[in-house]
Write an enzyme that holds these catalytic residues in place. Structure first.
Site, PDB file in Angstrom:
ATOM      1  N   GLY A  11       0.873  -1.207  -0.355  1.00 46.21           N
ATOM      2  CA  GLY A  11       0.130   0.025   0.381  1.00 46.21           C
ATOM      3  C   GLY A  11       1.340   1.224  -0.089  1.00 46.21           C
ATOM      4  N   TYR A 145     -15.429   0.197   8.829  1.00 44.18           N
ATOM      5  CA  TYR A 145     -13.733   0.042   8.956  1.00 44.18           C
ATOM      6  C   TYR A 145     -13.465  -0.287  10.684  1.00 44.18           C
ATOM      7  CZ  TYR A 145      -9.559   3.417   8.879  1.00 44.18           C
ATOM      8  OH  TYR A 145      -7.922   2.914   9.348  1.00 44.18           O
TER       9      TYR A 145
HETATM   10  N1  SER Z   1      -8.145   9.007   9.226  1.00 41.50           N
HETATM   11  C1  SER Z   1      -9.200   7.857   8.629  1.00 41.50           C
HETATM   12  C2  SER Z   1     -10.432   7.843   8.303  1.00 41.50           C
HETATM   13  O1  SER Z   1     -10.728   8.953   8.820  1.00 41.50           O
HETATM   14  C3  SER Z   1      -9.210   6.826  10.549  1.00 41.50           C
HETATM   15  O2  SER Z   1      -8.384   5.974  10.979  1.00 41.50           O
HETATM   16  O3  SER Z   1     -11.032   6.858   8.362  1.00 41.50           O
END
Ligand code: SER
Length: 319
Positions: A11, A145
């Site tokens: 990545g 996520y």
């Molecule tokens: N920066 C990330 C997001 O906003 C959080 O880990 O998804």
């Protein structure tokens, strides 16, 4: 990390990867840092050392690269972030989990390979205490996520305990950087705002003005990552993931800070679905364990980060 280490970055074209590849190539030499991404790339990460197209879901391809270069450290940064993951939940779950399992299994078979895997403040949720969120607390993430990162943390700790895999991790706050754009996160506004301030003098923010979130400037994030990877194994007492903090602010506060440099800058607010995500996350983080265990300390605050961002972005935009 020693000069002899050979590092693989999965990545590498992402927001963290771009900066990390360049930083580690400075530290270790270009040929010691193997950059990979799912798509072909141009520019510094390709020019400064080895680059390969690799899909982290293809475990055999990842293992082949590790064997070819005798890799001793893997930074597994490939993932879908919070906002993008909400649009494609099943793919996000598959990518974020299968990618991690592929790396953990490679390190289980070859425990000489040390792993870095990023977690996030997204592991916390609406029932978590929002201020000075402790290392160990209620974690009921409400985003795909966040669920994938929390599950990932549990698996990292499990592979460490059961299979002696030397895996290390940080719960990154929102990261602010100028070398590459963030992709698909809820904290991305804190990067976009700088670009728009310089290009247009105005920014329409997708979060409400008083939405406070934990943030960190990329040089600090790189220092945290590299110090954690350098730390003696017995200092790394937490094998799920460490809280780390840099600064906390809301859109109104950062726009006031930018206005100290660009007095005509204006901001408007048009919150979208990312507002609910931001509201489910902490406003500030207690990172005392990272400080105690491996000596974490940030260098940048809101004022110094803003000055540095504007200076570097201005220089980039002139070229
Ligand atoms: N920066 C990330 C997001 O906003 C959080 O880990 O998804």
């Amino acid at each position: 990390m020693t000069k002899k280490d050979t590092v693989l970055i999965l990545g590498a074209a992402g927001q963290i990867g771009t900066d990390l590849v360049l930083r580690l190539r400075e530290d270790l030499g270009g040929s010691q840092v193997i950059a990979t991404d799912v798509r072909d790339q141009k520019g510094p990460i390709v020019e400064g050392g080895p680059f390969h197209v690799v899909d982290v879901m293809d475990g055999a391809a990842v293992a082949a690269i590790i064997n070819k270069y005798n890799v001793t450290q893997v930074y597994h940064l490939a993932a879908l972030l919070s906002a993008t993951a909400e649009k494609n939940p099943m793919f996000a779950w598959k990518l974020n989990m299968e990618g991690l399992f592929n790396i953990l299994d490679i390190a289980k078979a070859n425990t000489a390979v040390k792993i870095f895997w990023p977690s996030s403040i997204a592991v916390f949720g609406p029932t978590t205490p929002r201020d000075h969120t402790p290392q160990n607390t209620i974690m009921e993430p409400s985003t795909v996520y966040g669920i994938s990162k929390q599950a990932g943390e549990r698996w990292c700790e499990y592979y460490f305990r059961k299979h002696k895999v030397d895996v290390r991790s940080i719960r990154y706050p929102g990261l602010i950087s100028y070398k590459s754009a963030p992709g698909g996160g809820t904290t991305d506004y804190a990067v976009d705002i700088f670009h728009k301030a310089l290009e247009a003098g105005t920014y329409e923010c997708f979060l409400e003005k008083n939405t406070t979130l934990p943030m960190m400037y990329m040089p600090d994030a790189l220092d945290a990552t590299i110090s954690l990877m350098h730390a003696a194994a017995d200092k790394v007492k937490i094998r799920s993931s460490y809280n780390v903090a840099g600064m906390s602010f809301d859109p109104e506060t950062i726009s006031n800070e930018i206005r100290k440099h660009l007095p005509d800058f204006t901001i408007t607010y048009k919150p979208d679905f990312r507002q609910a995500i931001a509201e489910s996350w902490p406003a500030s983080i207690d990172d005392s364990m990272a400080r105690e265990h491996w000596g974490w300390k940030e260098k940048f605050n809101l004022a110094t980060m803003t000055t540095d961002m504007l200076m570097n972005l201005k220089a980039q935009k002139v070229i």
